[in-house]
Design an enzyme around this catalytic site. Structure first.
Site, PDB file in Angstrom:
ATOM      1  N   HIS A 174      -2.059  -2.187  10.851  1.00  0.00           N
ATOM      2  CA  HIS A 174      -2.300  -1.363  12.046  1.00  0.00           C
ATOM      3  C   HIS A 174      -2.870  -2.234  13.149  1.00  0.00           C
ATOM      4  O   HIS A 174      -3.784  -3.033  12.903  1.00  0.00           O
ATOM      5  CB  HIS A 174      -3.326  -0.257  11.767  1.00  0.00           C
ATOM      6  CG  HIS A 174      -2.886   0.760  10.767  1.00  0.00           C
ATOM      7  ND1 HIS A 174      -1.879   1.669  11.003  1.00  0.00           N
ATOM      8  CD2 HIS A 174      -3.341   1.039   9.525  1.00  0.00           C
ATOM      9  CE1 HIS A 174      -1.736   2.453   9.953  1.00  0.00           C
ATOM     10  NE2 HIS A 174      -2.607   2.081   9.036  1.00  0.00           N
ATOM     11  N   HIS A 203       0.862  -1.193   0.000  1.00  0.00           N
ATOM     12  CA  HIS A 203       0.000   0.000   0.000  1.00  0.00           C
ATOM     13  C   HIS A 203       0.894   1.238   0.000  1.00  0.00           C
ATOM     14  O   HIS A 203       1.834   1.338   0.791  1.00  0.00           O
ATOM     15  CB  HIS A 203      -0.889  -0.051   1.248  1.00  0.00           C
ATOM     16  CG  HIS A 203      -1.852   1.086   1.392  1.00  0.00           C
ATOM     17  ND1 HIS A 203      -2.311   1.839   0.338  1.00  0.00           N
ATOM     18  CD2 HIS A 203      -2.485   1.585   2.503  1.00  0.00           C
ATOM     19  CE1 HIS A 203      -3.154   2.744   0.776  1.00  0.00           C
ATOM     20  NE2 HIS A 203      -3.269   2.625   2.079  1.00  0.00           N
ATOM     21  N   TYR A 238     -12.240   2.145  13.214  1.00  0.00           N
ATOM     22  CA  TYR A 238     -11.383   2.142  12.022  1.00  0.00           C
ATOM     23  C   TYR A 238     -12.231   1.898  10.767  1.00  0.00           C
ATOM     24  O   TYR A 238     -12.099   2.584   9.759  1.00  0.00           O
ATOM     25  CB  TYR A 238     -10.328   1.038  12.182  1.00  0.00           C
ATOM     26  CG  TYR A 238      -9.284   1.031  11.108  1.00  0.00           C
ATOM     27  CD1 TYR A 238      -8.140   1.801  11.225  1.00  0.00           C
ATOM     28  CD2 TYR A 238      -9.431   0.253   9.967  1.00  0.00           C
ATOM     29  CE1 TYR A 238      -7.173   1.799  10.234  1.00  0.00           C
ATOM     30  CE2 TYR A 238      -8.477   0.240   8.981  1.00  0.00           C
ATOM     31  CZ  TYR A 238      -7.346   1.017   9.117  1.00  0.00           C
ATOM     32  OH  TYR A 238      -6.396   1.010   8.129  1.00  0.00           O
ATOM     33  N   GLU A 284       0.122   4.409   0.728  1.00  0.00           N
ATOM     34  CA  GLU A 284      -0.129   5.543   1.630  1.00  0.00           C
ATOM     35  C   GLU A 284       1.078   5.714   2.553  1.00  0.00           C
ATOM     36  O   GLU A 284       1.721   4.745   2.966  1.00  0.00           O
ATOM     37  CB  GLU A 284      -1.433   5.332   2.423  1.00  0.00           C
ATOM     38  CG  GLU A 284      -1.880   6.636   3.083  1.00  0.00           C
ATOM     39  CD  GLU A 284      -3.324   6.625   3.595  1.00  0.00           C
ATOM     40  OE1 GLU A 284      -3.992   5.577   3.538  1.00  0.00           O
ATOM     41  OE2 GLU A 284      -3.778   7.703   4.048  1.00  0.00           O
TER      42      GLU A 284
HETATM   43 FE1  FEO Z   1      -4.224   3.501   3.940  1.00  0.00          FE
HETATM   44 FE2  FEO Z   1      -2.687   2.719   6.877  1.00  0.00          FE
HETATM   45  O1  FEO Z   1      -2.910   3.538   5.224  1.00  0.00           O
END
Ligand code: FEO
Length: 403
Positions: free
Chosen positions: A228, A82, A195, A84
């Protein structure tokens, strides 16, 4: 290289080498009350592979944890699931420190990484379903476009029955525990839902499709290593089941009443509306914006059946905090809600109409045009508020019967 940071073993061949961000409280507009982690994983295969990196300020923590297992310069491959910045932000520094033979990403990932970092080296594009040999182990890539960026992909390691799921199944939660089975379930469900509501809600239809697709692929999965929060190595059905439920956005009789107030008139209206909601059998949750963050409102809406929004008029406009909230919620595209707008005003009173307009754009099924009360509500006005609560409760019952 700092020797303070240690890797945590996930399996015989896979280590967690991420970073714990204990102090972060704002994650692009989301209140991360319990901090977060940026998870990265070191695969000790014949071709030593790093899965994802971390947010830039945590690069030395990442390299320190890697160094507790292996010299970072021995890493052969880096996989970016990813683009980001919380996962790719250290990529340039890692490439400099590690000099990997190859860096892999999805085709959109390659594009995004170049657009972020303007790299002077090739990122190798991998396709959906493609496998990469790491010698004694392997990775199969599964594109998860728009979950939640165009570039996202999963990496699956069949030998370990391990899914590197990047953001999916994650949560913002900084803890000393690395595994979900070490953490209180109600905390996991709350932070997971927060989240989901604040990151993945707009993509709920894709989440449902993805769960179905992974089910059809019949991949044996024993570990979900997300980017995360905690890693899942037990009771995977729990987090997958929660995702399936949240993606449905099935309404309940919870009615979120969110408002701001200048001189407590709109607050008095909110309290009377809540009384009407309760009398009508709904469960109101009052959320004054002076003490509730937009991302906590979004979390409460995830399983609500009604959203009632109140705003005073300030200089011909809705109150700035209410505008902030509605702009944020509109982007999250919540579904299956009935609602109403209300507010006190002094002379022009545009706010209720503006709030109603935003709620209509969000396709919330409104009970009526909304309730405006001039200055301070008297007993008759509070009775109108109570009746508005009753009507919202009735409409919510209709929504639940139809669902
Ligand atoms: Fe979409 Fe944890 O970044």
């Amino acid at each position: 290289m700092s020797k303070a940071f240690k890797a945590i073993k996930v399996t015989d061949n896979v280590y967690w080498v991420g970073a714990i961000d204990w102090g972060i409280r704002d994650f692009h507009g989301y209140l991360t009350e319990r901090g977060t982690t940026y998870n990265a994983f070191l695969v000790m295969a014949d071709k030593i592979t790093l899965i994802d990196t971390v947010k830039p300020p945590f690069q030395s923590e990442l390299l320190g944890r890697i160094s507790s297992v292996v010299d970072p310069r021995d890493i052969d491959y880096v996989v970016s699931n990813h683009a980001e910045m919380d996962h790719s932000g250290s990529l340039v520094g890692v490439i400099e420190a590690v000099q990997p033979e190859k860096v892999f990403a999805s085709s959109m990932g390659c594009k995004h990484l170049q657009e972020h970092f303007h790299l002077d080296r090739e990122i190798v594009a991998v396709k959906d379903g493609e496998s990469l040999s790491l010698g004694n182990l392997g990775l199969t890539f599964l594109e998860t476009r728009m979950l939640h960026w165009p570039d996202n992909m999963f990496s699956y390691m069949p030998e370990e029955k391990l899914l590197f799921s990047q953001d999916a199944f994650g949560m913002h939660l900084a803890t000393s525990e690395r595994f979900a089975d070490e953490i209180d379930e109600s905390l996991l469900e709350y932070e997971g839902s927060k989240y989901y509501a604040n990151i993945l809600l707009p993509m709920s239809a894709l989440v449902t499709k993805l769960i179905k697709k992974v089910g059809e692929l019949n991949l044996p999965i024993e570990i979900i290593a997300c980017d995360h929060g905690p890693i899942w190595r037990q009771d995977l059905d729990k987090i997958i089941g929660w995702y399936a439920k949240w993606a449905e956005q099935k309404p309940t009789n919870k009615a979120v009443v969110v408002f701001d107030t200048m001189w407590f008139s709109t607050a008095k209206m909110a309290e009377a509306i809540a009384e009407g909601l309760m009398a009508g059998g709904a469960q109101p949750k009052l959320m004054p914006l002076k003490s509730n963050h937009r991302s906590n409102v979004a979390t409460e809406i995830l399983d609500a059946g009604a959203l009632v929004v109140g705003s005073p008029t300030l200089n011909n406009n809705m109150y700035p905090t209410v505008a902030d909230l509605l702009t944020y919620l509109k982007g999250l595209k919540p579904k299956n809600l009935v609602g109403a707008a209300f507010g006190s005003y002094g002379w022009s009173g545009e706010a209720v109409g503006q709030v109603r307009g935003m709620m209509e754009e969000m396709k919330i099924d409104l009970v009526d045009e909304g309730l405006r009360i001039k200055f301070v509500p008297n007993d008759d006005a509070l009775k109108q508020c109570f009746d508005l609560g009753l009507r919202v409760a009735e409409k919510t019952r209709g929504l639940l019967e139809a669902a």
